[in-house]
Scaffold this motif. Structure first.
Motif, short mmCIF file in Angstrom:
data_model
loop_
_atom_site.label_atom_id
_atom_site.label_comp_id
_atom_site.label_asym_id
_atom_site.label_seq_id
_atom_site.Cartn_x
_atom_site.Cartn_y
_atom_site.Cartn_z
N UNK A 53 0.83 -1.21 0.00
CA UNK A 53 0.00 0.00 0.00
C UNK A 53 0.86 1.26 0.00
N UNK A 58 -1.35 4.22 -1.35
CA UNK A 58 -2.63 4.23 -0.64
C UNK A 58 -2.44 4.61 0.82
N UNK A 85 1.26 7.25 -10.79
CA UNK A 85 0.31 6.13 -10.81
C UNK A 85 -0.07 5.74 -12.24
N UNK A 90 -1.99 -2.10 -10.90
CA UNK A 90 -2.11 -2.87 -9.66
C UNK A 90 -3.19 -3.93 -9.82
N UNK A 92 -5.38 -6.15 -7.44
CA UNK A 92 -5.72 -6.34 -6.03
C UNK A 92 -6.10 -7.79 -5.76
N UNK A 93 -6.14 -8.11 -4.46
CA UNK A 93 -6.38 -9.51 -4.07
C UNK A 93 -7.67 -10.05 -4.66
N UNK A 96 -10.79 -6.52 -7.65
CA UNK A 96 -11.33 -5.16 -7.49
C UNK A 96 -11.79 -4.55 -8.80
N UNK A 97 -12.40 -5.37 -9.67
CA UNK A 97 -13.03 -4.80 -10.86
C UNK A 97 -14.29 -4.06 -10.40
N UNK A 98 -14.66 -3.02 -11.14
CA UNK A 98 -15.88 -2.31 -10.77
C UNK A 98 -17.08 -3.16 -11.20
N UNK A 158 -6.78 -4.79 -16.95
CA UNK A 158 -7.02 -3.40 -16.58
C UNK A 158 -5.73 -2.73 -16.09
N UNK A 170 -1.10 -8.16 -5.63
CA UNK A 170 -1.34 -8.48 -4.21
C UNK A 170 -1.92 -9.89 -4.13
N UNK B 134 -14.62 -4.10 -1.09
CA UNK B 134 -14.05 -4.95 -2.13
C UNK B 134 -12.80 -4.34 -2.76
N UNK B 135 -12.20 -3.34 -2.10
CA UNK B 135 -10.98 -2.67 -2.58
C UNK B 135 -11.18 -1.92 -3.89
N UNK B 136 -12.47 -1.76 -4.33
CA UNK B 136 -12.68 -1.06 -5.60
C UNK B 136 -12.31 0.41 -5.50
#
Lengths: 266, 268
Positions: A53, A58, A85, A90, A92-93, A96-98, A158, A170, B134-136
């Motif tokens: 992070x 973050x 950035x 990145x 994420x675990x 973390x897709x929208x 992404x 991660x 959800x880390x979004x």
């Protein structure tokens, strides 16, 4: 690894993080070489997620420096950091897709936000990225319609959207079956070979480490226990490293006084 | 063991520190929201139009049926209650004045705001909260996209437009409810009732109602988003924050209503 070396794309110096009174990272220093796969390894609670992070901005550290391409990111403001950035991706675990957007829209998002490309160009680039991670034809799907492994692949697509210099992962194999996890590891190795990106992977999965790592940084209780190549790690005689590599459980031993203090409640 | 005095001061101190932190977080969110909504679009960071329209449909258009039904019923209730008193004086035609003024000045805006707080305020908190879990939200930050601009600005613009619009609609339906009841049960001619309503209403009655509605829209968006961004843990906390957002936004809507009503009483 010497400090101030141009071959290092990320250098961390004397990084300290505290949550209240609890010190998570205790003055750690290391460097991440350019164009290689570096794995940050360690048991649960060793501070490796916190470290990640910090690298992606973050969290701000309590003290210490993080140099990315020679520039200290800890003193940057949001706008300056956003420029950095744009050169980072990145995963994420949980990927973390929208969830409110299709895969195409998810992958297109960084391009739409940060470039002035025509929509038709973006469409083509999105299909290229999805193809790269083996998801061609899934562009119209929503993240909830995909399996865990596919979500992570889409997350990589992404992260790659703006052709970044750095990719951060991660726990890429967390929650995946061995076959899917191995497929993901292979993808990571291919990305390094093809795109010469600097890849940083945070994990505790040994099979992944052996497959993808060029360099390993091992954290233990908030300190750097080991930094070096994979071969050096395998050859290391350090007791705690051997325990980790041989999957031996940690046996906590109390002294009688400690035990008495513990049950007395102070 | 700390003494009683130490515990008391410790307690006060801890509460004060956490309260200050909440105030700080809330002011930062308000500051950021207004910056990304009103300042940054003029610096070349455009608002997400499509997301805004979609929020307008979700918060505004989809609330039309429930707002209609509730406003209609409240119009009827108001007319009945007014008739109960006015009948004693043989002044039943003044039902129209009472219904018209109380709906446009007060009940239209506040009923709409409470419905929207329950529907959309909670939805904002749940949406942002589950994205946080959800880390979004972290993913947005790591892509260099400001989460406030991406998530809150479309909601704020949607509610700033849709809450006054819904209020106008609620005013009309409420007055129609009063008219229908008066016509059927109180034997007031519909045309007379309509004339009486038009004569009794001033432009400022409707405008003050709309100003309130606009402010309520801002309050509901900020409270919902604030609670959403406060989520740190998992699904359970999303639920808690959602509940808290509804309670807090209804409370604050009424506080702001009191403030604006007092202001308008003295200054219009």
């Amino acid at each position: 690894m010497k400090m101030g070396n141009m071959d290092n794309s990320i250098e961390v110096t004397d990084l300290v993080t505290q949550y209240g009174d609890r010190v998570v990272l205790k003055k750690i220093s290391f460097a991440i070489p350019r164009g290689k796969n570096t794995v940050i390894l360690g048991g649960s609670g060793c501070g490796k997620s916190t470290l990640l992070k910090h690298l992606i901005g973050l969290l701000k550290p309590t003290s210490g420096k993080i140099l990315i391409n020679g520039k200290d990111t800890t003193v940057m403001n949001e706008d300056e950091f956003n420029e950095v950035r744009k050169r980072m991706g990145v995963l994420f675990q949980g990927a973390a897709l929208l969830n409110s957007m299709t895969l195409e829209e998810n992958v297109a998002l960084p391009m739409r936000e940060h470039t002035k490309l025509e929509d038709s160009t973006i469409q083509i680039m999105v299909r290229m990225k999805l193809d790269l991670v083996g998801l061609s034809g899934f562009g119209k799907f929503y993240p909830s319609q995909l399996s865990g492994g596919m979500k992570k692949r889409a997350g990589i697509a992404r992260a790659m959207a703006l052709d970044p210099e750095f990719l951060f992962f991660d726990e890429p194999s967390a929650g995946l079956d061995p076959v899917t996890a191995a497929g993901l590891d292979e993808l990571i190795v291919n990305l390094r070979n093809v795109f010469k990106m600097t890849i940083v992977v945070v994990t505790h999965e040994l099979p992944s480490v052996f497959m993808i790592a060029d360099c390993v940084i091992m954290l233990d209780r908030g300190e750097v226990l080991f930094a070096g190549s994979l071969e050096e790690l395998k050859a290391s005689g350090n007791e705690r490293i051997r325990m980790f590599l041989e999957r031996r459980p940690e046996t906590e031993t109390y002294s009688p006084e400690d035990y008495f203090r513990f049950i007395a409640g102070n | 063991m700390p003494s009683t005095a130490e515990s008391v001061f410790g307690f006060i101190g801890r509460r004060a520190v956490s309260l200050l932190k909440n105030v700080h977080d809330a002011s930062r969110l308000i500051n950021n929201t207004f910056y990304w909504t009103f300042v940054s679009p003029f610096k070349g960071k455009p608002v997400r139009i499509r997301a805004t329209v979609s929020e307008m449909v979700k918060t505004g258009y989809n609330s039309v049926p429930i707002v209609a039904v509730i406003s209609f019923f409240v119009g009827i209730i108001l007319a009945l209650q007014a008739a109960y008193q006015l009948r004693k004086f043989g002044a039943l035609i003044y039902v129209a004045n009472l219904v018209g003024v109380s709906i446009t000045r007060e009940l239209g805006p506040i009923l709409t705001a409470i419905i929207v707080a329950g529907r959309s305020g909670s939805a904002f908190a749940a949406e942002i909260g589950s994205m946080k879990a959800a880390e979004e939200v972290d993913a947005l930050v790591s892509m260099g996209i400001n989460p406030v601009r991406f998530l809150v600005t479309p909601k704020l613009i949607a509610l700033m437009i849709m809450l006054p619009a819904l209020t106008i609609f609620s005013d009309l339906v409420g007055i129609f409810g009063g008219l229908l009841l008066s016509n059927m049960l109180l034997d007031i001619n519909a045309v007379n009732y309509f004339q009486q309503t038009i004569n009794s209403l001033l432009v400022k009655d409707i405008l003050t109602g709309l100003v309130k509605a606009w402010a309520f829209g801002v309050v509901i968006t900020i409270v919902g988003s604030y609670q959403g961004f406060k989520v740190e843990g998992g699904a359970e906390e999303v639920g808690k924050r959602t509940t808290a957002s509804v309670v807090a936004s209804i409370f604050l809507v009424i506080v702001f209503d009191l403030f604006f009503t007092t202001l308008f009483y003295y200054f219009t």
